[in-house]
Design a protein around this motif. Structure first.
Motif, PDB file in Angstrom:
ATOM      1  N   ASP A   1      48.845  90.316 -10.411  1.00 48.15           N
ATOM      2  CA  ASP A   1      47.615  90.465  -9.627  1.00 48.15           C
ATOM      3  C   ASP A   1      47.341  89.181  -8.847  1.00 48.15           C
ATOM      4  O   ASP A   1      46.843  88.211  -9.404  1.00 48.15           O
ATOM      5  CB  ASP A   1      46.440  90.782 -10.562  1.00 48.15           C
ATOM      6  N   GLU A   2      47.673  89.191  -7.594  1.00 49.68           N
ATOM      7  CA  GLU A   2      47.502  88.015  -6.728  1.00 49.68           C
ATOM      8  C   GLU A   2      47.952  86.741  -7.444  1.00 49.68           C
ATOM      9  O   GLU A   2      47.156  85.825  -7.642  1.00 49.68           O
ATOM     10  CB  GLU A   2      46.043  87.894  -6.278  1.00 49.68           C
ATOM     11  N   PRO A   3      49.229  86.683  -7.822  1.00 56.61           N
ATOM     12  CA  PRO A   3      49.677  85.570  -8.677  1.00 56.61           C
ATOM     13  C   PRO A   3      49.637  84.215  -7.990  1.00 56.61           C
ATOM     14  O   PRO A   3      49.759  83.198  -8.658  1.00 56.61           O
ATOM     15  CB  PRO A   3      51.122  85.959  -9.020  1.00 56.61           C
TER      16      PRO A   3
ATOM     17  N   MET B 260      52.240  75.151 -12.576  1.00 52.89           N
ATOM     18  CA  MET B 260      52.938  75.145 -13.869  1.00 52.89           C
ATOM     19  C   MET B 260      52.302  76.148 -14.823  1.00 52.89           C
ATOM     20  O   MET B 260      52.980  76.821 -15.587  1.00 52.89           O
ATOM     21  CB  MET B 260      52.897  73.744 -14.481  1.00 52.89           C
ATOM     22  N   ARG B 261      50.987  76.235 -14.762  1.00 49.58           N
ATOM     23  CA  ARG B 261      50.317  77.206 -15.636  1.00 49.58           C
ATOM     24  C   ARG B 261      50.721  78.628 -15.271  1.00 49.58           C
ATOM     25  O   ARG B 261      50.896  79.471 -16.142  1.00 49.58           O
ATOM     26  CB  ARG B 261      48.802  77.085 -15.518  1.00 49.58           C
ATOM     27  N   GLN B 262      50.858  78.878 -13.957  1.00 48.64           N
ATOM     28  CA  GLN B 262      51.262  80.229 -13.572  1.00 48.64           C
ATOM     29  C   GLN B 262      52.688  80.491 -14.067  1.00 48.64           C
ATOM     30  O   GLN B 262      53.007  81.592 -14.490  1.00 48.64           O
ATOM     31  CB  GLN B 262      51.125  80.424 -12.053  1.00 48.64           C
ATOM     32  N   ARG B 263      53.524  79.466 -14.074  1.00 48.41           N
ATOM     33  CA  ARG B 263      54.874  79.623 -14.640  1.00 48.41           C
ATOM     34  C   ARG B 263      54.775  79.964 -16.123  1.00 48.41           C
ATOM     35  O   ARG B 263      55.511  80.817 -16.626  1.00 48.41           O
ATOM     36  CB  ARG B 263      55.683  78.334 -14.461  1.00 48.41           C
TER      37      ARG B 263
ATOM     38  N   GLN C   5      57.025  78.837  -4.025  1.00 48.35           N
ATOM     39  CA  GLN C   5      57.890  78.654  -5.201  1.00 48.35           C
ATOM     40  C   GLN C   5      57.676  79.754  -6.230  1.00 48.35           C
ATOM     41  O   GLN C   5      58.624  80.311  -6.781  1.00 48.35           O
ATOM     42  CB  GLN C   5      57.597  77.311  -5.883  1.00 48.35           C
ATOM     43  N   ILE C   6      56.401  80.059  -6.493  1.00 50.81           N
ATOM     44  CA  ILE C   6      56.099  81.076  -7.504  1.00 50.81           C
ATOM     45  C   ILE C   6      56.607  82.444  -7.053  1.00 50.81           C
ATOM     46  O   ILE C   6      57.180  83.200  -7.838  1.00 50.81           O
ATOM     47  CB  ILE C   6      54.582  81.119  -7.802  1.00 50.81           C
TER      48      ILE C   6
ATOM     49  N   ASP D  33      48.282  76.071  -4.368  1.00 49.05           N
ATOM     50  CA  ASP D  33      48.599  75.421  -3.087  1.00 49.05           C
ATOM     51  C   ASP D  33      49.667  76.209  -2.342  1.00 49.05           C
ATOM     52  O   ASP D  33      50.505  76.857  -2.957  1.00 49.05           O
ATOM     53  CB  ASP D  33      49.205  74.032  -3.334  1.00 49.05           C
ATOM     54  N   VAL D  34      49.647  76.067  -1.028  1.00 48.66           N
ATOM     55  CA  VAL D  34      50.574  76.848  -0.209  1.00 48.66           C
ATOM     56  C   VAL D  34      52.036  76.603  -0.600  1.00 48.66           C
ATOM     57  O   VAL D  34      52.815  77.548  -0.739  1.00 48.66           O
ATOM     58  CB  VAL D  34      50.369  76.534   1.285  1.00 48.66           C
TER      59      VAL D  34
END
Ligand code: ATP
Ligand code: MG
Lengths: 332, 330
Positions: free
Chosen positions: B182-184, B162-165, B195-196, B189-190
């Protein structure tokens, strides 16, 4: 948040009770007879000693004594009877026979002095320590930073009494930068100008050592924080350097300062013994020291307890304050 | 039209142990809407390349040279020649970056709403209400439920994914034409990774933005990229369209990277056919080709050549470049 505060409050009460008991135990079992010391050195009459022992309740069993002490805190306490009845209203911390005064009154006179000393000093050292720390971090390796390093070195290595004496000798006597602080401590409400004039050097003396510590801490905290990923994020947004420093870096870097300052302030309120002695200020530190020298038990117990009380209360305030600063603590 | 044209970008870090040539004379281009993947092992210079483009490498720690002509809202500018204060206009507006670790990339003391609104406010002189509406729109776009209330949550109240979102929403708030990721997904988790990645490529198509995707996962590259730059020890060693690279990898290092990708059609045990040996120390690079100590095909051109000369990056086919003596001039 409410649950958090109530839990912390309950814990604080428990700590205070434990501390008061421990203090009581320690002093009750020291190999001195407090009753023998109530009437000064020339007092050899066992009758008077026994009478005083009875008046002060030192003849009662230990737990009764402790209970009466606690009771006195809430309901006041009287010593002796008849014409010699002495009444110390709540919160009573006991009666000092050597000083012929209720301990609460003695503390009531000394506490404002120590508080005045501490509050002025903390304002000075926070301003100096935070300001210099930020500058040193911002201009790392440059002249400000090098000067701050020297300041930190001197400040942390000079003992307080020496700083005080040096300031007195140079700032006042040699260079006449400040007029000689003449006269006794004047309460703020009586004459704020005189209050500040008399306390200025003591403030400076105390603030010097703390400011050095804070400069070092703030510098490294600001540097560490500015290497955080979220600062890089702030920069990537296109924010200006001043916003990044003022809003993002300092907010996180200075949060631990709140805790540190609160605890240091509490420590000072317990009595700045050396500074008070050097500058002849009738504060808590001096009250405690003179009581220790004369083995004036009620005062020793009271000042020790007060210092513990201040530390516990300050801890509580600092924790609550910190929960407001750092949202991560709030949920706990 | 090219969106970004990087030429001879070098980044050197002077350190007490010697000069670290983190990036050495790299050149590449990216067109609007295109995805360029940069792959390579840890320490190969992927992050440094992109931090240099964003102007996020502190000047007193590094020497950055070369040029990077970028098409911005005020026309083409050279990102590397501009002073840092002028660069601020484009950072977060024309180009945005999301980072590897979403756990530490958001400020712990501010709500995510405040942080995204701030990103919008720097580049738009508009009412806070408008920035807030834009923030809610973005949060919904990146799939955060109940955006209008989640706005007031702090980063620690979100999971890593969620934070990456949130980071993606923040990066996209000003509609950048280039997103550097950069390596988002490395820190996630796999299941969340997939999803991301899907979210990123959907958004990229929808918003028609170009993306530089840094990764060391060749599996991700196959699904997401148009072009691939393979980096080794600070240099681009192979560059090609994604199909060509997978069909015909020329540099032994690229071949090794591809061989280490787990594939459906190969048994599980094969997974760890990674390249033997360690990446070189960036302070004492081996003479000749940087990859030669780990190269299993040196004998094909003569080991002494690989050990003494650095091959150039040469054209091998349509938009296919490789830095290797094998097959050179054929
Ligand atoms: N500030 C710095 N000072 C000195 N050396 C640095 C600095 N920043 C990066 N480097 C060096 O530059 C080289 C490239 O680092 P970079 O972060 O670009 O690697 P990367 O390809 O992104 O690796 P990873 O996959 O681990 O993220 C590394 O050898 C690193 O040690
Ligand atoms: Mg990296």
């Amino acid at each position: 948040m409410f649950a958090y505060i109530s839990r912390r409050l309950a814990v604080s009460l428990l700590i205070l009770l434990t501390v008061s008991f421990a203090v009581y135990v320690i002093f009750a079992f020291l190999p001195f007879d407090p009753a023998a010391l109530t009437c000064g050195k020339n007092c050899n009459d066992p009758g008077i000693i026994e009478a005083n022992r009875h008046r002060l309740g030192y003849d009662l069993p230990f737990f009764t004594q402790y209970f009466l002490f606690l009771k006195g805190l809430f309901f006041g306490r009287s010593f002796g009877e008849g014409a010699a009845l002495i009444n110390c209203p709540a919160p009573s911390l006991g009666y000092s026979f050597q000083q012929h005064a209720c301990v609460t009154n003695l503390i009531g006179e000394a506490l404002p002095v120590t508080f005045s000393l501490a509050i002025g000093a903390i304002v000075m050292w926070l301003a100096l320590g935070i300001g210099l720390g930020i500058l040193a971090a911002r201009f790392r390796g440059r002249i400000v930073d090098q000067l701050s390093t020297i300041f930190v070195l001197i400040g942390t290595s000079l003992p307080t009494f020496l700083t005080g004496l040096l300031l007195m000798v140079f700032v006042v006597i040699r260079w006449h930068l400040i007029p000689f602080p003449s006269g006794n401590y004047t309460p703020f409400l009586e004459n704020p100008f005189e209050w500040a004039q008399i306390l200025f050097l003591p403030w400076l003396t105390l603030a010097f050592a703390y400011a050095a510590l804070y400069t070092r801490f703030v510098r490294s905290s600001v540097i560490d924080t500015s290497n955080e990923d979220y600062i890089r994020t702030a920069r990537a947004k296109g924010l200006s350097e001043s916003v990044i420093l003022g809003k993002h870096t300092l907010r996180a870097a200075l949060a631990p300062i709140a805790t540190m300052a609160g605890l240091d302030f509490a420590g000072l309120l317990g009595g700045a013994i050396l500074t008070e002695s050097v500058f002849n200020l009738p504060g808590l530190g001096r009250l405690a020291i003179s009581a220790v020298v004369k083995y004036d038990l009620p005062i020793i117990v009271a000042t020790t307890l007060l210092a513990a009380f201040i530390v516990v209360v300050m801890n509580l305030i600092v924790d609550i304050l910190y929960a407001y600063i750092d949202p991560r603590v709030r949920v706990a | 039209m090219t969106l970004l044209k990087v030429e001879n970008l070098s980044v050197d870090f002077p350190t007490p142990d010697g000069l670290v040539a983190a990036v050495h004379e790299t050149s590449f281009e990216i067109n609007p809407g295109e995805t360029l993947a940069i792959v390579g092992e840890s320490g190969s210079g992927k992050t440094v390349t992109n931090l240099a483009l964003m102007g996020l490498i502190p000047l007193r720690t590094a020497n950055v040279t070369g040029s990077a002509i970028f098409e911005t809202h005020d026309g083409p500018v050279d990102l590397l020649a501009m002073n840092r204060n002028d660069l601020r206009k484009y950072r977060g507006k024309d180009m945005a970056m999301i980072f590897q670790d979403p756990m530490s990339s958001l400020h712990p003391f501010y709500t995510i709403g405040d942080q995204i609104i701030e990103a919008h406010q720097v580049h738009n002189k508009v009412d806070l209400k408008i920035s807030e509406a834009r923030t809610i729109e973005l949060l919904e776009m990146v799939g955060i439920q109940g955006a209008a209330t989640r706005l007031r949550s702090f980063p620690h109240q979100f999971s890593g994914g969620m934070r990456q979102r949130v980071m993606i929403a923040m990066a996209l708030v000003n509609n950048p034409s280039l997103l550097i990721a950069d390596e988002p997904t490395t820190a996630l988790d796999v299941t969340v990774q997939a999803q991301i990645m899907k979210l990123l490529s959907d958004l990229q198509k929808e918003l028609k933005m170009a993306m530089i995707l840094i990764t060391h996962d060749m599996g991700v590259v196959a699904g997401a990229a148009d072009r691939v730059n393979v980096m080794y020890a600070g240099r681009i060693v192979e560059s090609a369209n994604v199909k060509d690279l997978y069909a015909n990898p020329l540099m032994p290092y690229t071949q090794g990277l591809l061989a280490s990708v787990p594939r459906m059609d190969r048994p599980h045990a094969d997974r760890l056919s990674a390249i033997p040996g360690q990446p070189p120390s960036m302070i004492a690079l081996p003479s000749g080709c940087s990859f030669n100590p780990r190269c299993s095909r040196k004998s094909e051109v003569g080991a002494s050549k690989c050990e003494s000369q650095m091959p150039n990056l040469t054209t091998r086919g349509h938009e296919h470049f490789a830095r290797c003596f094998i097959g050179e001039g054929v």
